[in-house]
Design a protein around this motif. Sequence first.
Motif, PDB file in Angstrom:
ATOM      1  N   GLU A  31      18.466 -54.002 -60.642  1.00 26.47           N
ATOM      2  CA  GLU A  31      18.606 -52.673 -61.257  1.00 26.47           C
ATOM      3  C   GLU A  31      17.743 -52.589 -62.518  1.00 26.47           C
ATOM      4  O   GLU A  31      17.133 -51.562 -62.789  1.00 26.47           O
ATOM      5  CB  GLU A  31      20.081 -52.427 -61.598  1.00 26.47           C
ATOM      6  N   ALA A  32      17.671 -53.693 -63.262  1.00 22.53           N
ATOM      7  CA  ALA A  32      16.879 -53.696 -64.504  1.00 22.53           C
ATOM      8  C   ALA A  32      15.408 -53.419 -64.217  1.00 22.53           C
ATOM      9  O   ALA A  32      14.739 -52.715 -64.974  1.00 22.53           O
ATOM     10  CB  ALA A  32      17.035 -55.024 -65.230  1.00 22.53           C
ATOM     11  N   ILE A  33      14.896 -53.972 -63.133  1.00 27.32           N
ATOM     12  CA  ILE A  33      13.495 -53.725 -62.782  1.00 27.32           C
ATOM     13  C   ILE A  33      13.356 -52.327 -62.184  1.00 27.32           C
ATOM     14  O   ILE A  33      12.459 -51.571 -62.548  1.00 27.32           O
ATOM     15  CB  ILE A  33      12.967 -54.799 -61.809  1.00 27.32           C
ATOM     16  N   CYS A  34      14.247 -51.973 -61.275  1.00 27.53           N
ATOM     17  CA  CYS A  34      14.134 -50.683 -60.587  1.00 27.53           C
ATOM     18  C   CYS A  34      14.329 -49.488 -61.517  1.00 27.53           C
ATOM     19  O   CYS A  34      13.691 -48.456 -61.345  1.00 27.53           O
ATOM     20  CB  CYS A  34      15.141 -50.600 -59.449  1.00 27.53           C
ATOM     21  N   GLY A  35      15.207 -49.617 -62.482  1.00 26.18           N
ATOM     22  CA  GLY A  35      15.493 -48.488 -63.357  1.00 26.18           C
ATOM     23  C   GLY A  35      15.050 -48.677 -64.784  1.00 26.18           C
ATOM     24  O   GLY A  35      15.314 -47.831 -65.638  1.00 26.18           O
ATOM     25  N   GLY A  36      14.377 -49.780 -65.046  1.00 23.43           N
ATOM     26  CA  GLY A  36      13.984 -50.102 -66.409  1.00 23.43           C
ATOM     27  C   GLY A  36      12.753 -49.353 -66.888  1.00 23.43           C
ATOM     28  O   GLY A  36      12.151 -48.562 -66.166  1.00 23.43           O
ATOM     29  N   LYS A  37      12.392 -49.635 -68.113  1.00 24.20           N
ATOM     30  CA  LYS A  37      11.232 -48.991 -68.747  1.00 24.20           C
ATOM     31  C   LYS A  37      10.100 -49.975 -69.018  1.00 24.20           C
ATOM     32  O   LYS A  37       9.057 -49.590 -69.507  1.00 24.20           O
ATOM     33  CB  LYS A  37      11.650 -48.347 -70.081  1.00 24.20           C
ATOM     34  N   GLY A  38      10.328 -51.248 -68.709  1.00 29.75           N
ATOM     35  CA  GLY A  38       9.329 -52.269 -68.998  1.00 29.75           C
ATOM     36  C   GLY A  38       8.161 -52.248 -68.034  1.00 29.75           C
ATOM     37  O   GLY A  38       8.100 -51.445 -67.099  1.00 29.75           O
ATOM     38  N   PRO A  39       7.200 -53.171 -68.236  1.00 36.76           N
ATOM     39  CA  PRO A  39       5.998 -53.198 -67.411  1.00 36.76           C
ATOM     40  C   PRO A  39       6.280 -53.453 -65.926  1.00 36.76           C
ATOM     41  O   PRO A  39       5.625 -52.868 -65.069  1.00 36.76           O
ATOM     42  CB  PRO A  39       5.147 -54.314 -68.016  1.00 36.76           C
ATOM     43  N   GLU A  40       7.257 -54.325 -65.605  1.00 32.42           N
ATOM     44  CA  GLU A  40       7.578 -54.567 -64.191  1.00 32.42           C
ATOM     45  C   GLU A  40       8.104 -53.303 -63.538  1.00 32.42           C
ATOM     46  O   GLU A  40       7.758 -52.984 -62.412  1.00 32.42           O
ATOM     47  CB  GLU A  40       8.633 -55.677 -64.060  1.00 32.42           C
ATOM     48  N   ALA A  41       8.959 -52.578 -64.257  1.00 33.89           N
ATOM     49  CA  ALA A  41       9.527 -51.333 -63.729  1.00 33.89           C
ATOM     50  C   ALA A  41       8.428 -50.293 -63.530  1.00 33.89           C
ATOM     51  O   ALA A  41       8.404 -49.596 -62.505  1.00 33.89           O
ATOM     52  CB  ALA A  41      10.591 -50.802 -64.677  1.00 33.89           C
ATOM     53  N   GLN A  42       7.529 -50.184 -64.479  1.00 30.23           N
ATOM     54  CA  GLN A  42       6.436 -49.219 -64.362  1.00 30.23           C
ATOM     55  C   GLN A  42       5.527 -49.569 -63.188  1.00 30.23           C
ATOM     56  O   GLN A  42       5.096 -48.697 -62.437  1.00 30.23           O
ATOM     57  CB  GLN A  42       5.626 -49.174 -65.665  1.00 30.23           C
ATOM     58  N   GLN A  43       5.241 -50.858 -63.023  1.00 31.51           N
ATOM     59  CA  GLN A  43       4.398 -51.304 -61.917  1.00 31.51           C
ATOM     60  C   GLN A  43       5.060 -50.983 -60.579  1.00 31.51           C
ATOM     61  O   GLN A  43       4.406 -50.494 -59.651  1.00 31.51           O
ATOM     62  CB  GLN A  43       4.115 -52.795 -62.032  1.00 31.51           C
ATOM     63  N   MET A  44       6.370 -51.236 -60.466  1.00 33.46           N
ATOM     64  CA  MET A  44       7.085 -50.949 -59.226  1.00 33.46           C
ATOM     65  C   MET A  44       7.058 -49.453 -58.934  1.00 33.46           C
ATOM     66  O   MET A  44       6.789 -49.033 -57.804  1.00 33.46           O
ATOM     67  CB  MET A  44       8.531 -51.449 -59.322  1.00 33.46           C
ATOM     68  N   ALA A  45       7.310 -48.628 -59.933  1.00 36.76           N
ATOM     69  CA  ALA A  45       7.297 -47.169 -59.744  1.00 36.76           C
ATOM     70  C   ALA A  45       5.911 -46.693 -59.304  1.00 36.76           C
ATOM     71  O   ALA A  45       5.793 -45.843 -58.417  1.00 36.76           O
ATOM     72  CB  ALA A  45       7.725 -46.470 -61.023  1.00 36.76           C
ATOM     73  N   GLU A  46       4.855 -47.247 -59.888  1.00 34.26           N
ATOM     74  CA  GLU A  46       3.489 -46.864 -59.513  1.00 34.26           C
ATOM     75  C   GLU A  46       3.177 -47.267 -58.076  1.00 34.26           C
ATOM     76  O   GLU A  46       2.555 -46.504 -57.336  1.00 34.26           O
ATOM     77  CB  GLU A  46       2.484 -47.500 -60.478  1.00 34.26           C
ATOM     78  N   GLN A  47       3.617 -48.461 -57.662  1.00 36.17           N
ATOM     79  CA  GLN A  47       3.380 -48.910 -56.289  1.00 36.17           C
ATOM     80  C   GLN A  47       4.098 -47.996 -55.294  1.00 36.17           C
ATOM     81  O   GLN A  47       3.532 -47.631 -54.260  1.00 36.17           O
ATOM     82  CB  GLN A  47       3.845 -50.352 -56.104  1.00 36.17           C
ATOM     83  N   ILE A  48       5.323 -47.630 -55.600  1.00 40.00           N
ATOM     84  CA  ILE A  48       6.086 -46.753 -54.707  1.00 40.00           C
ATOM     85  C   ILE A  48       5.444 -45.379 -54.654  1.00 40.00           C
ATOM     86  O   ILE A  48       5.347 -44.769 -53.585  1.00 40.00           O
ATOM     87  CB  ILE A  48       7.565 -46.708 -55.123  1.00 40.00           C
ATOM     88  N   HIS A  49       4.964 -44.898 -55.787  1.00 41.88           N
ATOM     89  CA  HIS A  49       4.299 -43.593 -55.796  1.00 41.88           C
ATOM     90  C   HIS A  49       3.031 -43.633 -54.928  1.00 41.88           C
ATOM     91  O   HIS A  49       2.746 -42.691 -54.196  1.00 41.88           O
ATOM     92  CB  HIS A  49       3.967 -43.152 -57.223  1.00 41.88           C
ATOM     93  N   ARG A  50       2.273 -44.730 -54.976  1.00 41.81           N
ATOM     94  CA  ARG A  50       1.084 -44.860 -54.131  1.00 41.81           C
ATOM     95  C   ARG A  50       1.464 -44.915 -52.651  1.00 41.81           C
ATOM     96  O   ARG A  50       0.772 -44.349 -51.809  1.00 41.81           O
ATOM     97  CB  ARG A  50       0.269 -46.093 -54.527  1.00 41.81           C
ATOM     98  N   MET A  51       2.585 -45.586 -52.333  1.00 41.50           N
ATOM     99  CA  MET A  51       3.046 -45.614 -50.944  1.00 41.50           C
ATOM    100  C   MET A  51       3.393 -44.201 -50.487  1.00 41.50           C
ATOM    101  O   MET A  51       3.127 -43.830 -49.343  1.00 41.50           O
ATOM    102  CB  MET A  51       4.285 -46.503 -50.792  1.00 41.50           C
ATOM    103  N   ARG A  52       3.977 -43.420 -51.373  1.00 39.09           N
ATOM    104  CA  ARG A  52       4.358 -42.045 -51.023  1.00 39.09           C
ATOM    105  C   ARG A  52       3.139 -41.275 -50.521  1.00 39.09           C
ATOM    106  O   ARG A  52       3.205 -40.565 -49.523  1.00 39.09           O
ATOM    107  CB  ARG A  52       4.971 -41.333 -52.223  1.00 39.09           C
TER     108      ARG A  52
END
Length: 131
Positions: A31-52
């Motif tokens: 949850e910390a990575i998925c909903g966090g504000k740190g660099p890992e969270a941002q990287q995950m959100a960007e990857q998912i957005h690219r998959m979209r």
Amino acid sequence: MTAVVEDRPKEACLVMATPATDGSPAKPITEAICGGKGPEAQQMAEQIHRMRTSFTPDQPKNPPTVKVAEVPVADKKATVDGEQVTVDGQTLKAIVLSHSTGVEEDEVGVRIGAAVVAGRWYVTDLGLSVG
């Protein structure tokens, strides 16, 4: 897949796990990575957005209709390819192909691996090849 198409990165992230490696079991992404504000969270959100971008059909339904074919399960693991997942009636492979230029159908590959971790199914591997 629905969360990816609807651009809900946190929800998409929460059904993903790191794959098992050399005796180490797969681990759900936290949850910390998925909903966090740190660099890992941002990287995950960007990857998912690219998959979209790659996985969303033109003019998707709201909510999109996602279907996954039944596939064999062995050792609590399963793999589906881009022909076995549909979004609003189109195969995932066809959707990826529609967003690609200069690529033939036989040059596109989509593979999704999933596994049971702590009693729940998680996506543990995503393979996308073009060209």
